[in-house]
Design an enzyme around this catalytic site. Structure first.
Site, PDB file in Angstrom:
ATOM      1  N   LYS A 177       2.796  20.993 -57.310  1.00  0.00           N
ATOM      2  CA  LYS A 177       3.710  20.051 -56.645  1.00  0.00           C
ATOM      3  C   LYS A 177       4.112  18.960 -57.631  1.00  0.00           C
ATOM      4  CE  LYS A 177       2.488  20.413 -51.781  1.00  0.00           C
ATOM      5  NZ  LYS A 177       2.048  19.669 -50.591  1.00  0.00           N
TER       6      LYS A 177
ATOM      7  N   ASP B 192      -5.232  21.259 -59.769  1.00  0.00           N
ATOM      8  CA  ASP B 192      -5.069  21.265 -58.324  1.00  0.00           C
ATOM      9  C   ASP B 192      -5.721  22.551 -57.799  1.00  0.00           C
ATOM     10  OD1 ASP B 192      -4.034  20.563 -55.767  1.00  0.00           O
ATOM     11  OD2 ASP B 192      -2.416  22.010 -56.083  1.00  0.00           O
TER      12      ASP B 192
ATOM     13  N   ASP C 117      -5.149  24.292 -54.342  1.00  0.00           N
ATOM     14  CA  ASP C 117      -4.317  25.230 -53.563  1.00  0.00           C
ATOM     15  C   ASP C 117      -2.999  25.523 -54.282  1.00  0.00           C
ATOM     16  OD1 ASP C 117      -6.190  25.307 -51.414  1.00  0.00           O
ATOM     17  OD2 ASP C 117      -5.483  23.332 -50.807  1.00  0.00           O
TER      18      ASP C 117
END
Ligand SMILES: [Mg+2]
Ligand SMILES: [Zn+2]
Length: 187
Positions: free
Chosen positions: A134, A8, A10
């Site tokens: 996340k 990922d 960010d």
């Protein structure tokens, strides 16, 4: 076939900034360049997979997204690290830019970005890893049938680790610790 680390963007490669549009705001996460070097030295492709609904929402353009990517590439290159390819989902169901405002099959946790990369680079997903900040990133790895995934506690990870569903998720403090853990399981 090749193996890959899916990263990922960010909160994992670069510091989380809400809807980052300005290359001047880009800062690498601690250990990111070293982690990426280790992945490459171990023979893995390094592929960034990022939801960027700010495009559909009209917060920034694909050109601005590309300028941020160039900035990240330059910072990594200065530390002898390199991302092999970047895949983005610019869509959102409730966007305002017509071209990008729709349901899609690439917004994580859907596996579309990983499946596309796997096809284009001949990647063996069951021998590949994902690192995200996340729980939806971790679900993406499951949906794409990756070997394993780690949630980092940088970016949104500090809050996500307390959410329902996080109980069984592997966690590490940052991308470098995650890379070490995943690579140590492959020796
Ligand atoms: Mg993130
Ligand atoms: Zn999409």
């Amino acid at each position: 076939m090749k193996k890959a680390f899916f990263l990922d963007r960010d909160g994992v490669i670069i510091e989380e900034r809400n809807y980052l549009a300005d290359p001047g705001q880009v800062a690498l996460c601690p250990g990111a360049a070293e982690a990426i070097r280790k992945m490459r030295e171990a023979g893995y492709l390094v592929i960034a997979v990022s939801n960027q609904s700010g495009v559909a929402r009209g917060y920034f353009t694909m050109e601005q997204l590309a300028a941020v990517e160039q900035k990240i590439n330059a910072l990594l290159e200065a530390e002898n690290a390199r991302i092999d390819a970047w895949y983005y989902c610019p869509h959102h169901r409730k966007g305002i830019v017509p071209e990008f405002s729709r349901e899609c099959d690439c917004r994580k946790p859907k596996p579309g970005l990983l499946l596309k990369a796997a096809e284009e680079f001949d990647i063996d997903l069951p021998h590949s890893f994902l690192i995200g900040d996340k729980l939806s990133d971790i679900r993406t790895a499951e949906n794409a049938r990756c070997r394993s995934a780690v949630l980092v506690l940088t970016g949104h990870g500090a809050e996500e680790k307390n959410l329902p569903g996080a109980e069984d998720v592997q966690m590490e403090k940052d991308i470098l610790a995650a890379a070490r853990r995943l690579l140590s399981g492959t020796e």
